[in-house]
Scaffold this motif. Structure first.
Motif, PDB file in Angstrom:
ATOM      1  N   SER C   2       0.830  -1.202   0.000  1.00 13.68           N
ATOM      2  CA  SER C   2       0.000   0.000   0.000  1.00 13.68           C
ATOM      3  C   SER C   2       0.868   1.257   0.000  1.00 13.68           C
ATOM      4  CB  SER C   2      -0.931   0.002   1.206  1.00 13.68           C
ATOM      5  OG  SER C   2      -0.198  -0.003   2.407  1.00 13.68           O
ATOM      6  N   ASP C  33      -4.155   7.819   1.850  1.00  9.86           N
ATOM      7  CA  ASP C  33      -3.702   6.592   2.512  1.00  9.86           C
ATOM      8  C   ASP C  33      -4.843   5.578   2.632  1.00  9.86           C
ATOM      9  OD1 ASP C  33      -0.890   7.186   3.034  1.00  9.86           O
ATOM     10  OD2 ASP C  33      -1.680   8.812   4.268  1.00  9.86           O
ATOM     11  N   VAL C  37      -4.655   1.758   0.892  1.00 11.47           N
ATOM     12  CA  VAL C  37      -4.881   0.491   1.576  1.00 11.47           C
ATOM     13  C   VAL C  37      -6.093  -0.227   0.975  1.00 11.47           C
ATOM     14  CG1 VAL C  37      -5.448  -0.589   3.784  1.00 11.47           C
ATOM     15  CG2 VAL C  37      -3.842   1.337   3.707  1.00 11.47           C
ATOM     16  N   GLU C  41      -5.147  -3.716  -0.637  1.00  9.84           N
ATOM     17  CA  GLU C  41      -5.212  -4.829   0.298  1.00  9.84           C
ATOM     18  C   GLU C  41      -6.615  -5.239   0.717  1.00  9.84           C
ATOM     19  OE1 GLU C  41      -2.108  -5.084   2.983  1.00  9.84           O
ATOM     20  OE2 GLU C  41      -0.945  -3.418   2.136  1.00  9.84           O
ATOM     21  N   HIS C 207      -1.202   3.271   7.776  1.00  8.45           N
ATOM     22  CA  HIS C 207      -1.657   2.148   6.949  1.00  8.45           C
ATOM     23  C   HIS C 207      -2.040   0.924   7.749  1.00  8.45           C
ATOM     24  CE1 HIS C 207      -0.313   3.579   2.746  1.00  8.45           C
ATOM     25  NE2 HIS C 207      -0.489   4.615   3.538  1.00  8.45           N
ATOM     26  N   SER C 208      -1.283   0.630   8.792  1.00 10.81           N
ATOM     27  CA  SER C 208      -1.608  -0.609   9.493  1.00 10.81           C
ATOM     28  C   SER C 208      -2.899  -0.451  10.300  1.00 10.81           C
ATOM     29  CB  SER C 208      -0.440  -1.090  10.357  1.00 10.81           C
ATOM     30  OG  SER C 208      -0.287  -0.247  11.456  1.00 10.81           O
ATOM     31  N   LYS C 211      -5.694  -0.744   7.763  1.00 12.77           N
ATOM     32  CA  LYS C 211      -5.870  -2.123   7.332  1.00 12.77           C
ATOM     33  C   LYS C 211      -6.604  -2.941   8.404  1.00 12.77           C
ATOM     34  CE  LYS C 211      -3.177  -5.955   5.561  1.00 12.77           C
ATOM     35  NZ  LYS C 211      -1.818  -6.504   5.371  1.00 12.77           N
TER      36      LYS C 211
END
Ligand SMILES: [Mg+2]
Ligand SMILES: [Mg+2]
Lengths: 304, 268, 263
Positions: C2, C33, C37, C41, C207-208, C211
């Motif tokens: 991503s 962002d 993602v 993903e 990002h995490s 996600k």
């Protein structure tokens, strides 16, 4: 044109305490002069046009003169029932001001094309529709708007329209004569007038007179003036930056069919086919045949 | 002869009007009848001799289909002859089925749901700017809580702390096609209003002293707009209609009217 | 993955708005962002099978930030990247507000407050037809002013439309100023919860976190989900960050070059 609107409004509000301006979260770097001078009479309603129209009605019922500001479809389509029931049925002093009437937001896509707004506002009770062509026509309209205490729709283009008049408009009625009545005439509504002027100049150079009248006010009150023109047995081309269905051309045609001998009316407006084409205003005017060249084509055919 | 109470007069009028005209919406008139009773009898400051007085309280019926109860209230407050009530719904009447501003004492026409709160909000904003100390009362149905336009007004009034606006929700738990719980569940309703910055009261909408207390307290709140969530019974007072959807549609029958009137005689 | 995609989007979006000299770069960057993602993903879409019954649906309700979705779709192969340089040109296939005639775009928007209702309708039908995919709708915080958005919120909660996932790009600015000054929505998280949604409140540039919220909300049943993403308008262009002008002013050539050099 939107800046001139605000200038006129500021001037008017400086003499009155009961002028309100509401916006649907639009008008950045346009409305500030009003806000600065009348902070208590300005509200940003947020992206909430239905509420904006209801609130305008409440303010108007309390004896205020209210202006609402948004982009044309948000100002009219989205909250149409509030305009119909709350503002028009109660015959309230609210002016729905819209920017982006026509195709000035042409590159922004169909959601931003203001091409059905005249149809859906002019059919409402007590409503007068104002469609100025430039800064001076705006002033001409604005002076009538401040005297009119019924519902009004003021359809502005955007900004940067050229000046089409050399001095303050002194017309006594609602129709402004540019070129006197001839065999072929253009009745123009709104900022598209610039194309009609170019067209008439083009023919003038060839020694052909084409009549030209600007009609910035669509209302019952204007009808007799248009009727008078139409009863002269000539040909009339209506011009507008708006769908042909139900707009200014329809308005003129409706008047024409009420005559014993209807005039010949040719309507030029945004085509139903290709209503969603994307590009700048100039480009779209040309695609819809409502620029100077488009008019010349229509008139050449008539001259043959 | 003991004179009839205002609430009793409203009851008789509403049932008779809908019976005679054979029209709908008696259920929603009856659910808000006690509210209207308290409001018009004890709270709201209006005067039939000065209907446009600057300092009057404003009242908007947003649930415009229950006009009968307001027509009755206004007629009995002297805004127009009581005999007009008999022309309710007739051809050429001055009293249309949905409330109309051409009727003396009526501030605003409604009939499409979800318009009234915005209009009342606009009035309240102007009154606040003009330092008029009166209040704006808007009576909504619970069905109107479905309408986004209502939420727009709620958000704006909360944000701007329009404290002279008092909203009353007639939570009779029905809307045109069924139970509000089944169509779009509104609960927790008071909490929703509070989350938008309103001062909320959750009360029994048939208990006149509770209604009065809440309205008087709401009038005093100077920080926020107020809402009374009134828990009511649709069709209240007409036995076969209570808590039933058909009270939204069916006019009271002649038998019902007669039974009803007799019952009223007994309880005075 | 991503992060790499984010760089491409950044470059495209700044170039497109700078070259076309057009507005709305700020709102593209605040949701950049999230889009990175989502498109790398999370979302299941396939350019070879763009109308596949089982695809995930994505609706951009804040239609004025079309540039970023055009870039994402072009980079996903839905149409030629060359098109991006025609953005808002006369006769272009890529209008300033997102348009359903562009391959990969589900729905045209541009008037705020429409997208969530449309996504809700799709989600209802998919649930009825036993399609297991999700509908993602990206709304702006300004759209929270709009009653129609709340109509959709109330209905979706009542009917527990759990295949509907709404993402709020909470960049704190709308077209006339800061959301807190126009109609304060805070605490936004509480409002959605009170209205019966499964709610997340996250950093919309991490990002995490993004996600994780997506994965969690996909699994969640019984309620529709909303991911409130706290973001910065104009993120990535220094002079634009957190500023209203980023809604209007196109990036200058210098700003564009800085971005390109950074990559
Ligand atoms: Mg109800
Ligand atoms: Mg925003």
């Amino acid at each position: 044109m939107r800046n001139s609107f605000v200038e006129n409004l500021v001037k008017y509000a400086s003499k009155k305490k009961n002028v309100y301006l509401l916006t649907g979260d639009l008008g950045f770097s346009v409305l500030e002069p009003f806000i600065k001078k009348n902070p208590k009479n300005f509200f940003n309603m947020g992206v909430a046009e239905q509420n904006m129209m209801g609130v305008s009605s409440g303010l108007a019922l309390e004896g205020n003169k209210v202006f609402t500001y948004s982009i044309s479809n948000f100002a009219t389509s989205r909250c149409h029932e509030q305009i119909r029931n709350d503002i028009c049925y109660h015959d309230l002093d609210v002016t729905v001001v819209a920017v982006g009437g026509g195709l000035p937001y042409g590159t922004h896509g169909y959601t931003h094309h203001g091409i059905e707004d005249i149809t859906i506002t002019r059919c409402l009770p007590n409503m007068t529709v104002y469609v100025p062509a430039d800064r001076l026509e705006l002033e001409f309209c604005f002076n009538k708007i401040i005297k009119n205490t019924s519902p009004k729709y003021l359809r502005l283009a955007k900004g940067g329209e050229p000046d089409l008049y050399k001095k303050k408009i002194s017309a006594s009625g609602n129709v402004i004569c540019h070129k006197k009545l001839s065999e072929i005439n253009i009745l123009s509504c709104g900022s598209i007038l610039v194309e009609a002027i170019d067209c008439c100049d083009f023919y003038k150079e060839k020694g052909i007179n084409v009549g030209l009248f600007s009609c910035p006010i669509i209302s019952e009150e204007t009808k007799p003036e248009i009727k008078k023109l139409l009863s002269k047995g000539k040909t009339f081309i209506t011009l507008e930056e708006h769908k042909k269905i139900g707009g200014f051309g329809s308005y003129v045609s409706e008047i024409s069919v009420s005559l014993e001998e209807p005039a010949r009316v040719i309507s030029c407006g945004v085509l139903s086919d290709g209503y969603d084409l994307v590009g700048n205003q100039k480009y779209l005017r040309s695609l819809h045949g409502i620029d100077k060249e488009g008019l010349v084509k229509v008139i050449n055919k008539l001259l043959k | 002869m003991v004179s009839k109470s205002f609430g009793r007069i409203l009851l008789e009028d509403v049932v008779r009007m809908t019976n005679v005209s054979q029209t709908s919406h008696v259920g929603g008139c009856l659910s808000c009848l006690d509210i209207v009773n308290v409001l018009f009898n004890n709270v709201i400051n209006i005067d039939s001799k000065k209907p446009k007085s600057k300092n009057r309280d404003r009242f908007i019926l947003s649930k415009g289909h229950t006009s009968a109860v307001i027509y009755s209230a206004l007629a009995n407050k002297g805004f127009f002859p009581v005999k007009w009530l008999r022309t309710f719904f007739e051809n050429g009447t001055k009293l249309p089925g949905h409330i109309d501003h051409k009727v003396p004492g009526v501030e605003f026409s409604t009939g499409s749901l979800g318009h009234g709160l915005s209009v009342g909000l606009g009035m309240a904003m102007s009154m606040r700017n003009k330092k008029i100390k009166s209040k704006v009362y808007v009576l909504l149905s619970d069905g109107e809580m479905n309408s986004g336009s209502t939420v727009e007004a709620i958000m704006f009034a909360g944000h701007h702390k329009i404290n002279n606006l008092i909203c009353i929700v007639d939570k009779n738990q029905f809307q045109a096609l069924g139970k509000t719980d089944d169509i779009i569940n509104l609960n927790p309703l008071s909490k929703k209003w509070e989350s938008f910055g309103w001062n909320a009261y959750d009360i029994d909408g048939h208990n006149t002293s509770e209604i009065k207390t809440a309205l008087l307290s709401a009038k005093k709140n100077s920080q926020k707009p107020s809402v009374l969530v009134c828990n009511t019974v649709k069709g209240k007072g007409l036995k076969d209609f209570e808590g039933r959807l058909m009270s939204h549609y069916r006019p009271p029958s002649d038998d019902q009217l007669n039974d009803f009137m007799e019952g009223l005689e007994l309880i005075r | 993955m991503s992060e790499l995609f984010a760089k491409k989007l950044l470059e495209d979006v700044v170039r497109m708005t700078s070259e076309a000299k057009t507005s709305h770069v700020g709102g593209c960057l605040s949701c950049l962002d999230i889009i990175s993602v989502l498109f790398t993903e999370v979302i299941n879409i396939d350019k070879k099978n763009p109308n596949s019954k089982n695809r995930d649906r994505f609706i951009l309700s804040k239609g004025h930030t079309a540039a970023i979705i055009y870039s994402a779709l072009a980079n996903k192969g839905f149409f030629s990247r060359k098109w991006l340089s025609t953005f808002i040109q006369d006769g272009t296939k890529l209008p300033g507000h997102i348009d359903h005639k562009v391959p990969g775009v589900e729905f045209s928007t541009g008037s705020l407050g429409h997208g969530l209702s449309v996504g809700l309708g799709m989600a209802l039908s998919m649930r009825y037809n036993n399609i297991k995919s999700n509908v993602y709708v990206l709304v702006s915080d300004g759209e929270m002013n709009t009653g129609s958005t709340w109509e959709a919120i109330m209905f979706a909660a009542h009917h527990k439309v759990d295949n509907l996932i709404c993402i709020v790009d909470k960049n704190k600015i709308q077209s006339f100023g800061e959301t807190k000054d126009i109609i304060n929505l805070d605490p936004l998280y509480e409002k959605w919860e009170t209205y019966g949604w499964n709610t997340y409140d996250i950093d919309g540039h991490n990002h995490s976190e993004i996600k994780k919220a997506f994965i969690d909300s996909k699994k969640y049943s019984k309620k529709p989900s909303v991911i409130i993403c706290n973001t910065i308008k104009g993120k990535g262009i220094k002079d634009f960050e957190g500023r209203l002008i980023s809604h209007y002013r196109p990036p200058s050539e210098d700003q564009l070059n800085d971005i390109l050099k950074g990559i």
